[in-house]
Design a protein around this motif. Structure first.
Motif, mmCIF file in Angstrom:
data_model
loop_
_atom_site.group_PDB
_atom_site.id
_atom_site.type_symbol
_atom_site.label_atom_id
_atom_site.label_comp_id
_atom_site.label_asym_id
_atom_site.label_seq_id
_atom_site.Cartn_x
_atom_site.Cartn_y
_atom_site.Cartn_z
ATOM 1 N N ASP A 144 27.065 -14.062 -19.411
ATOM 2 C CA ASP A 144 25.824 -14.653 -18.901
ATOM 3 C C ASP A 144 25.451 -14.174 -17.500
ATOM 4 O O ASP A 144 24.399 -14.520 -16.983
ATOM 5 C CB ASP A 144 25.889 -16.178 -18.945
ATOM 6 N N ARG A 145 26.282 -13.339 -16.894
ATOM 7 C CA ARG A 145 25.986 -12.833 -15.550
ATOM 8 C C ARG A 145 25.342 -11.455 -15.557
ATOM 9 O O ARG A 145 25.089 -10.884 -14.503
ATOM 10 C CB ARG A 145 27.263 -12.790 -14.717
ATOM 11 N N LYS A 146 25.072 -10.910 -16.754
ATOM 12 C CA LYS A 146 24.455 -9.585 -16.840
ATOM 13 C C LYS A 146 23.272 -9.619 -17.794
ATOM 14 O O LYS A 146 23.206 -10.452 -18.686
ATOM 15 C CB LYS A 146 25.461 -8.554 -17.352
ATOM 16 N N GLN A 147 22.360 -8.666 -17.589
ATOM 17 C CA GLN A 147 21.248 -8.463 -18.506
ATOM 18 C C GLN A 147 21.540 -7.230 -19.356
ATOM 19 O O GLN A 147 22.392 -6.412 -19.017
ATOM 20 C CB GLN A 147 19.952 -8.233 -17.722
ATOM 21 N N TYR A 148 20.803 -7.116 -20.455
ATOM 22 C CA TYR A 148 20.880 -5.899 -21.263
ATOM 23 C C TYR A 148 20.218 -4.755 -20.509
ATOM 24 O O TYR A 148 19.207 -4.955 -19.830
ATOM 25 C CB TYR A 148 20.157 -6.076 -22.598
ATOM 26 N N GLU A 149 20.771 -3.549 -20.656
ATOM 27 C CA GLU A 149 20.178 -2.311 -20.144
ATOM 28 C C GLU A 149 19.568 -1.563 -21.323
ATOM 29 O O GLU A 149 20.086 -1.622 -22.430
ATOM 30 C CB GLU A 149 21.246 -1.395 -19.544
ATOM 31 N N GLN A 150 18.522 -0.829 -21.053
ATOM 32 C CA GLN A 150 17.878 0.032 -22.055
ATOM 33 C C GLN A 150 17.556 1.354 -21.368
ATOM 34 O O GLN A 150 17.015 1.355 -20.267
ATOM 35 C CB GLN A 150 16.611 -0.643 -22.567
ATOM 36 N N HIS A 151 17.921 2.462 -22.004
ATOM 37 C CA HIS A 151 17.623 3.790 -21.467
ATOM 38 C C HIS A 151 16.680 4.520 -22.409
ATOM 39 O O HIS A 151 16.613 4.218 -23.599
ATOM 40 C CB HIS A 151 18.908 4.591 -21.270
ATOM 41 N N PHE A 152 15.967 5.506 -21.877
ATOM 42 C CA PHE A 152 14.939 6.203 -22.640
ATOM 43 C C PHE A 152 15.194 7.702 -22.755
ATOM 44 O O PHE A 152 14.924 8.301 -23.777
ATOM 45 C CB PHE A 152 13.568 5.968 -21.993
ATOM 46 N N GLU A 153 15.694 8.314 -21.703
ATOM 47 C CA GLU A 153 15.897 9.759 -21.675
ATOM 48 C C GLU A 153 17.358 10.163 -21.806
ATOM 49 O O GLU A 153 17.645 11.320 -22.096
ATOM 50 C CB GLU A 153 15.350 10.343 -20.370
ATOM 51 N N TYR A 154 18.269 9.250 -21.561
ATOM 52 C CA TYR A 154 19.692 9.568 -21.564
ATOM 53 C C TYR A 154 20.460 8.650 -22.507
ATOM 54 O O TYR A 154 20.174 7.467 -22.601
ATOM 55 C CB TYR A 154 20.299 9.400 -20.160
ATOM 56 N N ALA A 155 21.470 9.229 -23.164
ATOM 57 C CA ALA A 155 22.481 8.445 -23.861
ATOM 58 C C ALA A 155 23.625 8.220 -22.876
ATOM 59 O O ALA A 155 23.854 9.044 -21.983
ATOM 60 C CB ALA A 155 22.986 9.198 -25.092
ATOM 61 N N ASP A 156 24.330 7.126 -23.031
ATOM 62 C CA ASP A 156 25.521 6.847 -22.233
ATOM 63 C C ASP A 156 26.757 7.176 -23.054
ATOM 64 O O ASP A 156 26.839 6.796 -24.229
ATOM 65 C CB ASP A 156 25.635 5.352 -21.901
ATOM 66 N N VAL A 157 27.718 7.826 -22.427
ATOM 67 C CA VAL A 157 29.059 7.920 -22.987
ATOM 68 C C VAL A 157 29.926 7.104 -22.038
ATOM 69 O O VAL A 157 30.263 7.551 -20.945
ATOM 70 C CB VAL A 157 29.558 9.378 -23.091
ATOM 71 N N GLN A 158 30.211 5.864 -22.424
ATOM 72 C CA GLN A 158 30.941 4.933 -21.572
ATOM 73 C C GLN A 158 32.424 5.040 -21.893
ATOM 74 O O GLN A 158 32.832 4.859 -23.040
ATOM 75 C CB GLN A 158 30.429 3.511 -21.811
ATOM 76 N N PHE A 159 33.225 5.339 -20.872
ATOM 77 C CA PHE A 159 34.652 5.604 -21.057
ATOM 78 C C PHE A 159 35.466 4.770 -20.073
ATOM 79 O O PHE A 159 35.258 4.856 -18.857
ATOM 80 C CB PHE A 159 34.932 7.093 -20.833
ATOM 81 N N VAL A 160 36.392 3.993 -20.588
ATOM 82 C CA VAL A 160 37.266 3.184 -19.735
ATOM 83 C C VAL A 160 38.518 4.002 -19.403
ATOM 84 O O VAL A 160 39.242 4.431 -20.303
ATOM 85 C CB VAL A 160 37.632 1.849 -20.408
ATOM 86 N N VAL A 161 38.739 4.201 -18.114
ATOM 87 C CA VAL A 161 39.906 4.940 -17.628
ATOM 88 C C VAL A 161 41.080 3.985 -17.468
ATOM 89 O O VAL A 161 42.197 4.273 -17.899
ATOM 90 C CB VAL A 161 39.600 5.633 -16.273
ATOM 91 N N GLU A 162 40.823 2.820 -16.852
ATOM 92 C CA GLU A 162 41.863 1.810 -16.616
ATOM 93 C C GLU A 162 41.267 0.439 -16.893
ATOM 94 O O GLU A 162 40.132 0.158 -16.509
ATOM 95 C CB GLU A 162 42.334 1.853 -15.160
ATOM 96 N N GLY A 163 42.057 -0.425 -17.536
ATOM 97 C CA GLY A 163 41.613 -1.783 -17.819
ATOM 98 C C GLY A 163 40.987 -1.907 -19.195
ATOM 99 O O GLY A 163 41.181 -1.052 -20.064
ATOM 100 N N SER A 164 40.227 -2.982 -19.395
ATOM 101 C CA SER A 164 39.509 -3.199 -20.656
ATOM 102 C C SER A 164 38.340 -4.132 -20.404
ATOM 103 O O SER A 164 38.325 -4.900 -19.438
ATOM 104 C CB SER A 164 40.434 -3.764 -21.735
ATOM 105 N N GLU A 165 37.358 -4.062 -21.306
ATOM 106 C CA GLU A 165 36.154 -4.877 -21.176
ATOM 107 C C GLU A 165 35.457 -4.971 -22.521
ATOM 108 O O GLU A 165 35.758 -4.219 -23.449
ATOM 109 C CB GLU A 165 35.204 -4.267 -20.149
ATOM 110 N N PHE A 166 34.524 -5.893 -22.603
ATOM 111 C CA PHE A 166 33.609 -5.946 -23.736
ATOM 112 C C PHE A 166 32.316 -5.240 -23.348
ATOM 113 O O PHE A 166 31.895 -5.280 -22.187
ATOM 114 C CB PHE A 166 33.258 -7.384 -24.119
ATOM 115 N N LEU A 167 31.686 -4.621 -24.335
ATOM 116 C CA LEU A 167 30.349 -4.074 -24.230
ATOM 117 C C LEU A 167 29.581 -4.694 -25.394
ATOM 118 O O LEU A 167 30.046 -4.648 -26.531
ATOM 119 C CB LEU A 167 30.382 -2.553 -24.356
ATOM 120 N N ILE A 168 28.453 -5.314 -25.103
ATOM 121 C CA ILE A 168 27.617 -5.883 -26.156
ATOM 122 C C ILE A 168 26.444 -4.935 -26.378
ATOM 123 O O ILE A 168 25.803 -4.504 -25.426
ATOM 124 C CB ILE A 168 27.120 -7.293 -25.777
ATOM 125 N N GLU A 169 26.177 -4.620 -27.642
ATOM 126 C CA GLU A 169 25.117 -3.688 -28.021
ATOM 127 C C GLU A 169 24.192 -4.371 -29.009
ATOM 128 O O GLU A 169 24.638 -5.135 -29.866
ATOM 129 C CB GLU A 169 25.745 -2.441 -28.642
#
Length: 151
Positions: free
Chosen positions: A58-83
């Motif tokens: 509840d502390r973040k908003q959704y992001e939307q991109h138009f020209e770029y795709a994201d390649v999201q990579f976790v180096v250390e730790g862990s998290e949830f990503l909601i799509e």
């Protein structure tokens, strides 16, 4: 969206060259020691390196991109990503500088993706997403690389 472990990067050899450059960058041995900030990789491909504490959904908003795709990579730790799928045209007029628009509700059913060290997710334009969310398991600082690939 694609989610996988970086050890399976060869599976994606059919993706365009920008994604090959992104996945090659993410296989570097020194990612954990890179400073936070931007790293240019190739024309239309760059990485943003960040370190942060994951937050509740509840502390973040959704992001939307138009020209770029994201390649999201976790180096250390862990998290949830909601799509959640959405129509990018619904958000173009809200675009901020840097190819990003924010919203509270993209109007579709979201999916939760668990990203752990060594895993990546490719998020395309048309897929709203909330990265950097606490998974309730990992306590600490996440080190993450988001490679932006022009599509």
């Amino acid at each position: 969206m694609i989610k996988d472990h970086i050890s399976n990067a060869a599976r994606y050899a059919g993706l365009p060259e920008g994604f090959q450059q992104a996945l090659a960058f993410l296989q570097r041995d020194d990612l954990g020691s890179l400073e936070c900030g931007r790293v240019d990789i190739a024309e239309g491909v760059f990485a943003n390196i960040a370190s942060y504490e994951p937050v509740p959904q509840d502390r973040k908003q959704y992001e939307q991109h138009f020209e770029y795709a994201d390649v999201q990579f976790v180096v250390e730790g862990s998290e949830f990503l909601i799509e959640a799928p959405c129509d990018p045209d619904d958000y173009r007029d809200q675009a901020l500088e840097g190819d990003c628009a924010l919203c509270d509700d993209p109007g579709s059913v979201p999916s939760i993706v668990h990203l752990q060290a060594g895993t990546f997710a490719i998020v395309w334009p048309g897929e709203a997403h909330k990265p950097g969310l606490s998974d309730g398991l990992f306590r600490g600082t996440v080190k993450k690389v988001v490679v932006k690939v022009r599509v």
